[in-house]
Design an enzyme around this catalytic site. Sequence first.
Site, short mmCIF file in Angstrom:
data_model
loop_
_atom_site.label_atom_id
_atom_site.label_comp_id
_atom_site.label_asym_id
_atom_site.label_seq_id
_atom_site.Cartn_x
_atom_site.Cartn_y
_atom_site.Cartn_z
N LYS A 13 43.37 32.89 40.26
CA LYS A 13 42.94 32.28 38.94
C LYS A 13 43.33 30.98 38.77
O LYS A 13 44.43 30.54 39.37
CB LYS A 13 43.69 33.33 38.01
CG LYS A 13 43.09 34.70 37.83
CD LYS A 13 43.97 35.45 36.96
CE LYS A 13 43.45 36.78 36.79
NZ LYS A 13 42.07 36.96 36.26
N ARG A 15 39.78 47.64 39.56
CA ARG A 15 38.77 48.55 39.67
C ARG A 15 39.29 49.32 41.18
O ARG A 15 39.03 50.45 41.46
CB ARG A 15 37.35 48.13 39.81
CG ARG A 15 37.16 46.91 40.72
CD ARG A 15 35.89 46.43 40.41
NE ARG A 15 36.16 45.27 39.24
CZ ARG A 15 35.02 44.61 38.70
NH1 ARG A 15 33.97 44.75 39.14
NH2 ARG A 15 35.42 43.78 37.95
N1 BES Z 1 42.77 41.23 34.46
C1 BES Z 1 41.57 40.71 34.88
C2 BES Z 1 40.80 40.82 33.78
C3 BES Z 1 41.48 39.87 32.44
C4 BES Z 1 40.86 38.82 32.34
C5 BES Z 1 42.28 40.44 31.59
C6 BES Z 1 41.10 38.04 31.25
C7 BES Z 1 42.56 39.80 30.41
C8 BES Z 1 42.19 38.57 30.35
C9 BES Z 1 41.08 41.23 36.03
O1 BES Z 1 41.66 42.06 37.20
C10 BES Z 1 39.98 40.48 36.56
O2 BES Z 1 40.43 39.22 37.20
N2 BES Z 1 38.79 40.38 36.53
C11 BES Z 1 37.55 39.40 37.05
C12 BES Z 1 36.75 40.19 37.58
C13 BES Z 1 35.69 39.36 38.24
C14 BES Z 1 36.18 38.82 39.43
C15 BES Z 1 34.50 40.11 38.51
C16 BES Z 1 37.12 38.73 35.83
O3 BES Z 1 37.17 39.40 34.88
O4 BES Z 1 37.26 37.59 35.74
ZN ZN Z 2 41.99 40.19 38.43
#
Ligand code: BES
Ligand code: ZN
Length: 544
Positions: free
Chosen positions: A301, A375
């Site tokens: 990230k 997931r």
């Molecule tokens: N934990 C994150 C989702 C999240 C993002 C929670 C921002 C709170 C604030 C999750 O694991 C994630 O990173 N999801 C990705 C999925 C994508 C790679 C398909 C996302 O939402 O960017």
């Molecule tokens: Zn994530």
Amino acid sequence: MSGNPDAVASDAGFALRSRVAVSLEATAGALASFAADLLLIPCCEGEPALPGDARPLTKPLAPLLADRGDRGEFTGKANQLSLADSQGVSAAKRLLLVGLGKRSAVTAETLRQAMGKAAGLIKTLGVPHVAVPLFGSGLGKLTPAAAAQVQAEGLLLGLYDFNLYKTEAKPPVKPLGRATWVISDRRQLQAVRAALERASIIADAAMLARDLGNHPSNIATPSTIAELARALSAEQKLRCTVIERAEMERLGMWALVGVARGSQEPPKLIMVEYKGGRADEPPIALVGKTITFDTGGISLKPSENMEQMKDDMSGGAAVLAAIQAAARLKLPVNVTAFLPATENMPSGTAQKPGDIVKSLSGLTIEVINTDAEGRLILADALTYAARLKPKWLIDIATLTGACGVALGKHAIGLLGTSPALVAALKEAGEATGERAWEMPLWEPYYDQIKSSVADVQNVGGRYGGVITAAAFLSKFVGETPWAHLDIASTAWIDEPRPYTPKGVTGVGVRLLIEFLSRQRGGKASPRAGVRPPAPKAKPARARR
Ligand code: BES
Ligand code: ZN
Ligand code: ZN
């Protein structure tokens, strides 16, 4: 292992729980002669008469209210506050006028908010004891007891502060220690006492979830959360089992194990069982995403706001807190909570984009993006939970950034395979002010998660991210009636709200408790507190 959850400390020596020790009391008597440091005076906008048991103070306080109204200082607008001395009309030292807004617009949620706002001021005043008048029937369509419950929830949640790591002396004001509801009709006493007890259990649970989410990831690790789950379970006589990595591998939970591969912290699958229902009754299974820190893994990230990813275990915190509350409330249901817990880290041993893992269900998953890890861990936890043949299977997870794009910060994403379950969760959300909004799980979305090399892939492209994530999860629940709550956009707020400070909100805890309370005729609130409509006259023919 001690049974005292407050004794649970991380390796770094920090306690995992903060406690707001406010005793909630109810007493019969006249409001004006009740001695306290502060008396709350609820006021409806545009209505000279004070509501409920504050009504006898209408006349003596009329000059004060008129004066504050003329100056535009206080008109009773929702969440407005104004301090005054006791005006010689009350035995309390000071008065706090609390605006409830227009009587017709008062709801359970506006009452929570008004009390939460009052709590924000109360904690700066150094008032050890506040008195609260009981509302009469009908305000916000609530019974007096239901109104007392939501008032108390707002008060306790509004007092919450996460300051376990501040070493400087606390501000030199005395904390609130007691809140007393003063009741003119003593027949209400018992119901109000029970409502206050419920409120304190519910608020405790929400604050436990806030604490867990607010703790940084060096303190709240899969191991310390497992230890806390054990201690809390011992206190409530619940069964707690923790599956370690070796057992996960033996079972074939390679999706969960795969996410943990990059981390030095051992993963844990924490299970807690509460049996309040009949022995032969299938449980309600609650599964909560417990990523104690989400760096994204190799699909790293960006660093801006990454610190907020310490709250990526908010789903797990919510189910742990909800099952605690179910036990303390003695709800007549069986519940099993599952917390798949791990960090998501990049390292030389971390899984990589393109890796293929075999899940517990047997389905193979192509890991296109290691940041879609929630997931993956839920896939195995859901399969495992579904093997219990639960009556309902519910997961709650900070799953997708897309949830915030779709719904903003005021709604939980809700999807599921059982319309009855989805409807029940939606109602529980409305009753608690933790509102959930349904999205469709239509067949074409499944095309987006087809993999060219495995049975399924873990991302679905740019569009409909909340839905494709849920579509992925649905592949692991079999025939079990299932619903999913995406709390990614509601688990954290930057702007404080009336009863929620900045940071982790504890969202989902009250919704889940309410949902469980409504099972099998359990005492729910505040819907159960809503007075039933007067029975309609039967049609003439039926009356014969
Ligand atoms: N934990 C994150 C989702 C999240 C993002 C929670 C921002 C709170 C604030 C999750 O694991 C994630 O990173 N999801 C990705 C999925 C994508 C790679 C398909 C996302 O939402 O960017
Ligand atoms: Zn994530
Ligand atoms: Zn995540």
